[in-house]
Design a protein around this motif. Structure first.
Motif, PDB file in Angstrom:
ATOM      1  N   GLN A  24     -49.496  15.691  78.200  1.00 12.01           N
ATOM      2  CA  GLN A  24     -50.286  16.918  78.133  1.00 12.01           C
ATOM      3  C   GLN A  24     -51.052  17.171  79.430  1.00 12.01           C
ATOM      4  O   GLN A  24     -51.178  18.321  79.862  1.00 12.01           O
ATOM      5  CB  GLN A  24     -51.248  16.853  76.945  1.00 12.01           C
ATOM      6  CG  GLN A  24     -50.529  16.888  75.605  1.00 12.01           C
ATOM      7  CD  GLN A  24     -51.464  16.696  74.432  1.00 12.01           C
ATOM      8  OE1 GLN A  24     -52.467  15.991  74.521  1.00 12.01           O
ATOM      9  NE2 GLN A  24     -51.141  17.315  73.307  1.00 12.01           N
ATOM     10  N   LEU A  25     -51.554  16.106  80.059  1.00  9.68           N
ATOM     11  CA  LEU A  25     -52.279  16.308  81.314  1.00  9.68           C
ATOM     12  C   LEU A  25     -51.338  16.780  82.416  1.00  9.68           C
ATOM     13  O   LEU A  25     -51.708  17.637  83.230  1.00  9.68           O
ATOM     14  CB  LEU A  25     -52.987  15.024  81.737  1.00  9.68           C
ATOM     15  CG  LEU A  25     -53.875  15.173  82.981  1.00  9.68           C
ATOM     16  CD1 LEU A  25     -54.997  16.181  82.742  1.00  9.68           C
ATOM     17  CD2 LEU A  25     -54.463  13.828  83.404  1.00  9.68           C
ATOM     18  N   VAL A  26     -50.125  16.249  82.463  1.00  9.69           N
ATOM     19  CA  VAL A  26     -49.144  16.720  83.451  1.00  9.69           C
ATOM     20  C   VAL A  26     -48.898  18.216  83.272  1.00  9.69           C
ATOM     21  O   VAL A  26     -48.905  18.992  84.237  1.00  9.69           O
ATOM     22  CB  VAL A  26     -47.826  15.934  83.326  1.00  9.69           C
ATOM     23  CG1 VAL A  26     -46.738  16.582  84.185  1.00  9.69           C
ATOM     24  CG2 VAL A  26     -48.028  14.488  83.744  1.00  9.69           C
ATOM     25  N   GLU A  27     -48.692  18.643  82.036  1.00 12.02           N
ATOM     26  CA  GLU A  27     -48.470  20.066  81.780  1.00 12.02           C
ATOM     27  C   GLU A  27     -49.708  20.878  82.145  1.00 12.02           C
ATOM     28  O   GLU A  27     -49.614  21.949  82.761  1.00 12.02           O
ATOM     29  CB  GLU A  27     -48.125  20.294  80.307  1.00 12.02           C
ATOM     30  CG  GLU A  27     -47.880  21.767  79.981  1.00 12.02           C
ATOM     31  CD  GLU A  27     -47.560  22.010  78.519  1.00 12.02           C
ATOM     32  OE1 GLU A  27     -47.145  23.142  78.185  1.00 12.02           O
ATOM     33  OE2 GLU A  27     -47.722  21.076  77.697  1.00 12.02           O
ATOM     34  N   ALA A  28     -50.887  20.381  81.785  1.00 13.33           N
ATOM     35  CA  ALA A  28     -52.123  21.134  82.012  1.00 13.33           C
ATOM     36  C   ALA A  28     -52.372  21.393  83.492  1.00 13.33           C
ATOM     37  O   ALA A  28     -52.811  22.485  83.870  1.00 13.33           O
ATOM     38  CB  ALA A  28     -53.307  20.381  81.404  1.00 13.33           C
ATOM     39  N   LEU A  29     -52.095  20.402  84.347  1.00 11.21           N
ATOM     40  CA  LEU A  29     -52.415  20.565  85.767  1.00 11.21           C
ATOM     41  C   LEU A  29     -51.304  21.268  86.537  1.00 11.21           C
ATOM     42  O   LEU A  29     -51.574  22.072  87.431  1.00 11.21           O
ATOM     43  CB  LEU A  29     -52.719  19.207  86.397  1.00 11.21           C
ATOM     44  CG  LEU A  29     -53.974  18.505  85.860  1.00 11.21           C
ATOM     45  CD1 LEU A  29     -54.322  17.298  86.723  1.00 11.21           C
ATOM     46  CD2 LEU A  29     -55.167  19.453  85.782  1.00 11.21           C
TER      47      LEU A  29
END
Length: 631
Positions: free
Chosen positions: A352-357
């Motif tokens: 999720q963090l990869v997608e968010a950034l």
């Protein structure tokens, strides 16, 4: 569900009065085995010599209606007990839910025998009517352990680690065994397979009389599948490519959900945690650890307004997202959940963090559109502070973005889209030119072309440039399968040629041959889930309620529907099929102000037409078409 008005006779009134006598037995919040609905629950069952009274709670969308048929009955030991009276609701009439979305009423039936241990509530025999099975009268509070489960699957190894992804391709078989199956719950089951390439493949299988269904399909790399029955029951299973996996699914899930809702509402104790899926195979430990009713899932909620506020500067947004990740990651580490669940949640948070950034600009733009209700995507959103390479690179300070195990988390699609995004170039600089971050951007956008049998020489060069033989083999098999599928349906898939007229005259030219008939024009595409659901619901009507030479079913899709998938689908959709180019599709959509699909245009016998998106309500569609073809 029918529309007859229930008229109470004098005998029915006397029956209602008699049913008010002191009950011989009262069971409050009985255990429920299974159901095809979450709309109804029974807070109390009263049994007397003259009646069985169900105190009924209804839960549904505010200001929407439900209906109880006068043909409703109870079924116990093979015998039917008819509905005799109602209070608080009128049988066969529309009952409009209040603003609270909750209502209560009573249903009075003929008396059940005193020794009855359980019974079923059947709201008439129509397929979509409410059906609730195994309403217990013995006072049981918990479910017995399923008897069909192989002994080696009863206790998962929750101390294991999340298994490594298997990078190979092969034919996968899923054998589904539905424990406690009743044909009224579902006749077919869907399997939605989320692949390592960020795509979702859907498969449908009929359920046999014993409650078994089988799926066989090409799988390339690891995948997570979601089982869905009648849009009501489901479960997740991780699949290794080329394996045969037995999956046992407990059909009491909806019964448990009803009990769980009682606990949340404070009306009855919460039930014990419930395990719905038991699976064999390489990834069995991972699948079998996930249990309903336990805190087993953590999510960053990257589309939450407080996180994705479009007014945030790129640096502020990055700081807020990374802080959210750290907080949740620490919570998982300190929790008492099993090691395998901890690792699964950590992997999911990383995805999720990869997608968010990597997609911070798109996510904040979506927030702007939600806040300002600006859904015309031709209008550009301005003022979003763009993400920079250094913002995206923050993620690589926290963990290895190229870890193959990241394909095993719950959010594969977002992760794959993230590492394939142009902003992910900042991540690739932090890693050697090998592994997922380097390889996947070269190939994951080619999956659609492979499934459409359209790979070019340049595409194959890109695949070869990964230096990984797994991709070469996977894409070869994908393309071979696509060509074989296409050859199998070539003679059956009839696509009409669009009339050779200007785009302004195209729609009139398409419907012109059918003047004097009612024409339902259905705008759809193969990738549209609600479209597929509507198609499935409508198809049986063509040989039943809406069978008529005066009704034409006309389907319009566009070239975003991959040709192989499109051609394999339309032989099972009776009607006239057009597949328009982008210019033609866009003009007609603008002409009718189509806001999404499925959308419907109704053409009457005179040739006049109008957008009818109220037909997204299936009952409205059926009623209107019946009236028109009868005129």
């Amino acid at each position: 569900m029918n529309h007859r008005t229930l008229i109470f006779s004098a005998a029915a009134v006397m029956f209602l009065l008699a049913s008010c006598s002191q009950p011989d037995k009262v069971v409050e919040y009985p255990l429920i085995e299974s159901a095809n609905t979450m709309t109804l629950d029974f807070s109390k069952v009263e049994l007397t010599d003259t009646a069985t009274v169900l105190h009924t709670d209804a839960y549904y969308q505010p200001r929407y209606w439900i209906r109880i048929s006068s043909d409703s009955y109870l079924l116990a030991d093979g015998k039917k007990y008819a509905l005799k009276a109602t209070q608080g609701i009128e049988a066969d009439s529309l009952f409009w839910m209040p603003d609270s979305g909750e209502a209560s009423f009573t249903l009075t039936f003929e008396p059940l025998p005193k020794r009855t241990k359980s019974f079923d509530f059947i709201e008439s025999d129509c397929e979509d009517c409410f059906k609730i099975f195994g309403i217990d009268l013995t006072g049981k509070k918990t479910y017995d352990a399923p008897k069909q489960i192989p002994s080696d699957l009863r206790q998962p190894n929750d101390q294991a680690a999340v298994p490594e992804p298997i990078f190979k391709s092969g034919e996968t078989t899923v054998k589904l065994h539905l424990m406690g199956y009743r044909k009224e719950l579902a006749k077919e089951v869907d399997l939605y397979v989320n692949t390592m390439f960020g795509r979702q493949q859907s498969y449908t299988s009929a359920i046999d009389a014993e409650g078994n269904a089988t799926f066989t399909f090409l799988q390339c790399g690891p995948a997570q599948a979601h089982i869905v029955l009648s849009q009501m029951m489901g479960g997740d299973v991780w699949l290794a490519p080329g394996e045969e996996t037995d999956v046992y699914m407990d059909m009491r899930l909806n019964g448990w959900r009803i009990l769980y809702r009682r606990g949340i509402n404070g009306k009855a104790p919460k039930p014990d945690a419930f395990r719905t899926i038991y699976a064999t195979g390489t990834y069995a430990d991972l699948t079998n650890t996930v249990v309903y009713g336990e805190r087993s899932g953590y999510s960053m909620n990257i589309f939450n307004d407080s996180l994705t506020d479009y007014r945030l500067k790129a640096d502020e947004y990055t700081a807020r997202m990374t802080e959210q990740y750290r907080t949740l990651s620490d919570s998982v580490a300190q929790s008492d959940m099993s090691p395998i669940l901890k690792e699964l949640n950590q992997l999911t948070l990383k995805q999720q963090l990869v997608e968010a950034l990597t997609q911070g600009d798109r996510i904040r733009e979506l927030n702007y559109r939600q806040v300002n209700k600006m859904w015309d995507y031709k209008q550009k959103v301005k003022g979003i502070d763009p993400m920079k390479a250094e913002n995206v690179a923050e993620v690589s300070k926290l963990f290895d973005v190229s870890d193959p195990k990241l394909l095993m988390g719950r959010e594969v699609s977002g992760y794959v889209d993230g590492i394939g995004h142009p902003m992910a170039e900042a991540l690739r600089k932090d890693f050697a030119q090998q592994g997922l971050v380097a390889e996947m951007p070269k190939v994951f956008m080619l999956v659609e072309k492979a499934e459409d049998a359209g790979l070019t020489e340049e595409d194959w060069k890109a695949i070869e440039s990964t230096g990984n033989p797994f991709y070469r083999e996977a894409f070869r098999l994908m393309e071979e399968k696509a060509k074989a599928d296409l050859a199998a349906v070539e003679a059956k898939a009839k696509i009409e040629t669009a009339p050779d007229v200007s785009k302004e005259k195209l729609f009139d030219a398409i419907i012109a041959p059918y003047k004097g008939k009612v024409v339902l024009v259905d705008f759809w595409n193969t990738w549209c889930g609600p479209c597929r659901m509507a198609l499935k619901a409508n198809e049986p009507l063509k040989d039943a309620e809406l069978k008529s030479d005066d009704l034409v079913w006309l389907y319009i899709a566009n070239e975003t529907s991959p040709i192989v998938k499109y051609k394999t689908m339309i032989p099972d959709i009776k009607g006239v099929h057009f597949r328009l180019n982008d210019e033609q599709w866009s003009y007609i959509c603008d002409k009718f102000k189509i806001d999404g699909i499925p959308s419907y245009v109704l053409v009457d016998k005179s040739g006049a037409y109008k957008l009818r998106n109220d037909f997204r309500n299936h009952e409205t569609m059926k009623k209107t078409l019946k009236q028109l073809i009868a005129e």
